[in-house]
Design a protein around this motif. Structure first.
Motif, mmCIF file in Angstrom:
data_model
loop_
_atom_site.group_PDB
_atom_site.id
_atom_site.type_symbol
_atom_site.label_atom_id
_atom_site.label_comp_id
_atom_site.label_asym_id
_atom_site.label_seq_id
_atom_site.Cartn_x
_atom_site.Cartn_y
_atom_site.Cartn_z
ATOM 1 N N LEU A 16 83.188 57.531 67.116
ATOM 2 C CA LEU A 16 82.735 58.906 67.330
ATOM 3 C C LEU A 16 81.996 58.937 68.666
ATOM 4 N N ASP A 17 81.247 59.961 68.911
ATOM 5 C CA ASP A 17 80.616 60.148 70.227
ATOM 6 C C ASP A 17 79.230 59.502 70.266
ATOM 7 N N PHE A 18 79.136 58.230 69.902
ATOM 8 C CA PHE A 18 77.837 57.568 69.857
ATOM 9 C C PHE A 18 77.845 56.321 70.717
ATOM 10 N N GLY A 19 77.378 56.493 71.977
ATOM 11 C CA GLY A 19 77.060 55.320 72.753
ATOM 12 C C GLY A 19 75.972 54.545 72.036
ATOM 13 N N PRO A 20 75.748 53.291 72.385
ATOM 14 C CA PRO A 20 74.816 52.456 71.612
ATOM 15 C C PRO A 20 73.383 52.963 71.574
ATOM 16 N N TYR A 21 73.003 53.817 72.520
ATOM 17 C CA TYR A 21 71.615 54.283 72.561
ATOM 18 C C TYR A 21 71.489 55.770 72.235
ATOM 19 N N VAL A 22 72.495 56.317 71.558
ATOM 20 C CA VAL A 22 72.470 57.728 71.182
ATOM 21 C C VAL A 22 71.962 57.861 69.747
ATOM 22 N N ALA A 23 70.932 58.676 69.559
ATOM 23 C CA ALA A 23 70.352 58.864 68.229
ATOM 24 C C ALA A 23 71.387 59.402 67.264
ATOM 25 N N PRO A 42 83.616 62.970 75.285
ATOM 26 C CA PRO A 42 84.579 62.475 76.272
ATOM 27 C C PRO A 42 85.952 62.291 75.625
ATOM 28 N N GLY A 43 86.958 62.151 76.445
ATOM 29 C CA GLY A 43 88.320 62.122 75.937
ATOM 30 C C GLY A 43 88.787 60.758 75.465
ATOM 31 N N CYS A 67 89.420 63.874 70.235
ATOM 32 C CA CYS A 67 90.180 63.875 68.983
ATOM 33 C C CYS A 67 89.328 64.138 67.754
ATOM 34 N N VAL A 68 88.019 64.342 67.907
ATOM 35 C CA VAL A 68 87.179 64.691 66.755
ATOM 36 C C VAL A 68 86.603 66.098 66.892
ATOM 37 N N SER A 69 87.116 66.852 67.851
ATOM 38 C CA SER A 69 86.808 68.291 67.981
ATOM 39 C C SER A 69 85.326 68.607 68.051
ATOM 40 N N GLY A 70 84.616 67.856 68.865
ATOM 41 C CA GLY A 70 83.211 68.179 69.100
ATOM 42 C C GLY A 70 82.283 67.021 68.827
ATOM 43 N N SER A 71 81.275 66.888 69.664
ATOM 44 C CA SER A 71 80.276 65.835 69.506
ATOM 45 C C SER A 71 79.627 65.886 68.129
ATOM 46 N N HIS A 72 79.317 64.691 67.596
ATOM 47 C CA HIS A 72 78.636 64.574 66.304
ATOM 48 C C HIS A 72 77.160 64.194 66.478
ATOM 49 N N HIS A 73 76.612 64.425 67.646
ATOM 50 C CA HIS A 73 75.189 64.156 67.836
ATOM 51 C C HIS A 73 74.366 64.988 66.856
#
Length: 523
Positions: A201-208, A318-319, A465-471
């Motif tokens: 998903l949209d989670f870099g290692p330092y994203v809450a 990101p894509g 491909c997940v239709s929007g950030s999950h932050h």
């Protein structure tokens, strides 16, 4: 009375599930799909060479297999020949000259974990035990409305039953994947095993917020395997369509909706690009991402300006870049031949690689060492290729939807049409470094850039491909917007489902199932 009780725009799996459940409750249902096929992200095709069947986007159906939809429809799926296959070799993560192989067997997995560092075995055991204690209580929350009385009741029971586990679980909802991994492991290799899953998903290692997704995805695949559909994931969409039609509903493909007609604040009908209009008596259900619905199918003048402004702030990830390969033999993994039998192999799954890729993608930069998810389905499902042949999909996480530059400084083009070929070479070089002879085994290749992916499915904006950030600010009760997470919209009789709504991206069927339950409940 109207032509139909409900018109559903978009035949992704959530739209199909919603249509099926409503049709079985006596609703007159019409599904309109712009493409030639149903399924949305759940499609298969012979993309490379005839006889080689590739999953275009989704392939791991672990969450769908655990869903109430699959449990309730399993007998009917079986009757259609839709069979889920699971390998005991779930996934692996390569770090330089070392690999962590994750089996469905805990003890076999612990052998590889211990080879990284003996002390890490205890961290893995604790992680498994934690998952086993909370999974049966926590995962059903993804199939209740958020927020809702039922959700709060379930959360209260978890908290009262085991306060310590509830605290750790709640903490993981705001932890980064790096922070969560560090609470169990010391070595970069073992941390990377979890961090790679967070980055699906949209989670870099330092994203809450990445902690919970890394935890659930990694442990679910470990203990339950990674189910794939025999013959291709698209068979689920085909079965759902047949069930809808058997229940009296209608599904029309090659029928692109151009607008949803609103009169006096109520959605009353839809119109296709060919000028056909279909009237909906009770509901128009848009299985469409936020920005394609509000300001797209729904004209801005039909919306409160403040609400419309909020919808335009909906943020996409990101894509993705995908390479599909037809091979005359299985990959020849340098570390061990057994890696060719694992469903997924993660490459470049270190914390630094993932973070550099993530930060670069946000700036529009092509990555040098992106996370590569190498999917190998033919060892468990030989029906997907001719005898002795194989298919491989390389899923690149992540790339910019629009290119501003290149982290490596060697790709000069800033459009995907020209950058696709050199970037494909870069990715194949990375894989061949671990699987020598890759190129010599290729007999067919198909590539999908973010532009191609969005063209195939407009809900995948910029190849997301997940239709929007999950932050956190765009998840749970904030998905897609605060105050609008229960599928209603400000327009009467207009509802929104799909990956841009709770419970989010991936093949889970949650939003279609939950809305059908809501609409089918008297009162």
């Amino acid at each position: 009375m109207g032509d139909y009780d409900a018109i559903i725009v978009g035949a992704g799996h959530n739209g199909l599930i919603c249509a099926l459940y409503l049709a079985r409750q006596g609703w007159r249902v019409l599904v309109l799909e712009r493409g030639a096929e149903v399924g949305g992200g759940l499609r298969s095709a012979q993309l490379t060479v005839p006889g080689f069947h590739h999953d275009r986007y989704a392939t791991n159906l672990g969450f769908f297999a655990a869903s109430p939809v699959y449990r309730e429809l399993k007998a009917e799926f079986d009757a259609f020949g839709v069979r889920l296959l699971r390998s005991e070799r779930a996934y692996a993560s390569i770090h330089g000259n070392r690999a962590v192989r994750v089996y469905t067997d805990i003890e076999r997995t612990l052998q590889d974990v211990g080879a990284i560092q003996a002390a890490e075995r205890e961290g893995w055991r604790k992680l498994v035990e934690f998952y086993r204690r909370v999974a049966t209580k926590f995962l059903p929350l993804f199939y209740v409305e958020c927020p809702s009385r039922e959700m709060w009741q379930r959360i209260s029971r978890i908290a009262l039953g085991s306060p310590g586990d509830a605290f750790r679980l709640a903490n993981s909802l705001r932890q980064t994947s790096a922070g969560f991994a560090s609470s169990f492991f010391r070595t970069p290799e073992m941390k990377g095993v979890l961090e790679a899953w967070g980055y699906h998903l949209d989670f870099g290692p330092y994203v809450a917020g990445g902690g919970i997704f890394a935890f659930v995805a990694a442990m679910s695949a470990h203990l339950n395997g990674m189910p794939i559909v025999e013959g291709g994931a698209g068979r689920i969409g085909e079965a759902l369509r047949a069930l809808i039609e058997r229940a009296g509903g209608k599904v029309r493909t090659n029928a692109e909706v151009s607008q949803i007609i609103v009169k006096s604040g109520q959605a009353t009908a839809v119109q296709t690009i060919d000028g056909e209009q279909f009237v909906a008596r009770r509901a128009v259900i848009a299985n469409v991402t936020t920005k394609k619905l509000f300001g797209g199918l729904i004209a801005p003048e039909n919306l409160d300006p403040r609400f419309f402004e909020k919808t335009q702030r909906f943020h996409y990830c990101p894509g993705t870049f995908i390479i599909h390969l037809a091979l005359d033999r299985a990959l020849n993994w340098r570390l061990t031949d057994e890696l060719a039998r694992f469903n997924y192999v993660h490459l470049n799954a270190t914390e630094s690689d993932i973070d550099e890729t993530y930060q670069g993608s946000l700036k529009g930069l092509l990555p040098v060492r992106p996370l590569l998810v190498v999917s190998q389905t033919t060892p468990i499902d030989p029906s997907r290729a001719p005898v002795g042949k194989h298919i491989v999909r390389i899923h690149v996480r992540s790339v910019p939807g629009q290119i501003a530059g290149d982290q490596g400084g060697t790709i000069t083009s800033c459009n995907w049409q020209d950058a696709q070929e050199p970037f494909t070479r870069r990715v194949l070089d990375l894989v061949e470094g671990h699987a020598p002879g890759l190129r010599a085994s290729i007999i067919g290749q198909a590539v999908e850039s973010p532009v191609d992916i969005e063209h195939q499915n407009p809900n995948f904006i910029g190849g997301d491909c997940v239709s929007g950030s999950h932050h956190i600010t765009q998840n749970f009760m904030f998905r897609p917007l605060a105050g609008w997470s229960n599928y209603k919209t400000p327009i009467h009789n207009l509802y929104m489902i799909g990956a841009s709504t709770w419970p989010g991206g991936g093949i889970n069927g949650g939003s279609g199932y939950l809305l059908a339950k809501r609409l089918g409940t008297p009162g």
